[in-house]
Design a protein around this motif. Structure first.
Motif, PDB file in Angstrom:
ATOM      1  N   MET A   1      42.009 -26.645   4.086  1.00  0.00           N
ATOM      2  CA  MET A   1      41.903 -25.479   3.239  1.00  0.00           C
ATOM      3  C   MET A   1      40.992 -25.751   2.053  1.00  0.00           C
ATOM      4  O   MET A   1      40.411 -24.852   1.507  1.00  0.00           O
ATOM      5  N   GLY A   2      40.897 -26.985   1.624  1.00  0.00           N
ATOM      6  CA  GLY A   2      39.944 -27.342   0.597  1.00  0.00           C
ATOM      7  C   GLY A   2      40.315 -26.989  -0.822  1.00  0.00           C
ATOM      8  O   GLY A   2      39.520 -26.380  -1.528  1.00  0.00           O
ATOM      9  N   PHE A   3      41.479 -27.367  -1.284  1.00  0.00           N
ATOM     10  CA  PHE A   3      41.830 -27.191  -2.691  1.00  0.00           C
ATOM     11  C   PHE A   3      42.620 -28.407  -3.157  1.00  0.00           C
ATOM     12  O   PHE A   3      43.148 -29.169  -2.356  1.00  0.00           O
ATOM     13  N   LYS A   4      42.663 -28.578  -4.460  1.00  0.00           N
ATOM     14  CA  LYS A   4      43.374 -29.704  -5.055  1.00  0.00           C
ATOM     15  C   LYS A   4      44.356 -29.190  -6.097  1.00  0.00           C
ATOM     16  O   LYS A   4      44.201 -28.079  -6.597  1.00  0.00           O
ATOM     17  N   GLN A  37      51.616 -20.947  -7.079  1.00  0.00           N
ATOM     18  CA  GLN A  37      51.248 -22.317  -7.443  1.00  0.00           C
ATOM     19  C   GLN A  37      52.221 -23.318  -6.808  1.00  0.00           C
ATOM     20  O   GLN A  37      51.793 -24.328  -6.230  1.00  0.00           O
ATOM     21  N   ILE A  38      53.512 -23.050  -6.881  1.00  0.00           N
ATOM     22  CA  ILE A  38      54.516 -23.934  -6.272  1.00  0.00           C
ATOM     23  C   ILE A  38      54.305 -24.002  -4.760  1.00  0.00           C
ATOM     24  O   ILE A  38      54.373 -25.081  -4.155  1.00  0.00           O
ATOM     25  N   ALA A  39      54.044 -22.858  -4.126  1.00  0.00           N
ATOM     26  CA  ALA A  39      53.820 -22.839  -2.676  1.00  0.00           C
ATOM     27  C   ALA A  39      52.583 -23.651  -2.303  1.00  0.00           C
ATOM     28  O   ALA A  39      52.577 -24.359  -1.294  1.00  0.00           O
ATOM     29  N   ALA A  45      51.723 -31.261  -0.668  1.00  0.00           N
ATOM     30  CA  ALA A  45      52.662 -32.371  -0.470  1.00  0.00           C
ATOM     31  C   ALA A  45      52.920 -32.604   1.014  1.00  0.00           C
ATOM     32  O   ALA A  45      52.839 -33.739   1.496  1.00  0.00           O
ATOM     33  N   VAL A  46      53.224 -31.536   1.739  1.00  0.00           N
ATOM     34  CA  VAL A  46      53.499 -31.661   3.176  1.00  0.00           C
ATOM     35  C   VAL A  46      52.254 -32.166   3.906  1.00  0.00           C
ATOM     36  O   VAL A  46      52.351 -33.029   4.783  1.00  0.00           O
ATOM     37  N   HIS A  47      51.082 -31.655   3.535  1.00  0.00           N
ATOM     38  CA  HIS A  47      49.821 -32.100   4.138  1.00  0.00           C
ATOM     39  C   HIS A  47      49.596 -33.602   3.912  1.00  0.00           C
ATOM     40  O   HIS A  47      48.945 -34.262   4.714  1.00  0.00           O
ATOM     41  N   ASN A  48      50.139 -34.140   2.823  1.00  0.00           N
ATOM     42  CA  ASN A  48      49.993 -35.568   2.508  1.00  0.00           C
ATOM     43  C   ASN A  48      51.213 -36.388   2.907  1.00  0.00           C
ATOM     44  O   ASN A  48      51.400 -37.494   2.420  1.00  0.00           O
TER      45      ASN A  48
END
Length: 101
Positions: A1-4, A37-39, A45-48
């Motif tokens: 998705m490309g965001f940090k 923002q939390i979502a 987190a799940v992606h990592n």
């Protein structure tokens, strides 16, 4: 998705099986973008590899009184709103290479 993003805290709360996302907030009123923002943080987190199941905001009080926890309601809907807002931002900023499908 490309965001940090920068997550404030990922604790494993007493009695929980998985960790939670906690985002510190200082405003008195709840912001309209907080759930999105939390979502998004949960997605990161799940992606990592961190199996987060829930999250919320911890509203800190300036006078040192006890903080108030505000859980994220519908994380699926909130993430969809985040995703659409991110795509709209990218579209209007003119960065089509980063537009998500």
């Amino acid at each position: 998705m490309g965001f940090k993003g920068r997550i404030d805290l990922i604790p494993k709360l007493k009695g929980d099986f998985h960790p939670s996302i906690i985002d510190y907030k200082t405003p008195i009123t709840t912001g309209r973008t907080w759930e999105a923002q939390i979502a998004a943080y949960k997605h990161l987190a799940v992606h990592n590899g961190i199996p987060v199941e829930r999250g919320g905001d911890l509203k800190l009080k300036r006078d040192g009184a006890p903080a108030k926890y505000v859980p994220c309601g519908n994380a699926v809907q909130a993430f969809a709103a985040f995703h659409h807002a991110l795509n709209a931002h990218r579209y209007f900023k003119g960065d089509p290479r980063k537009e998500a499908a």
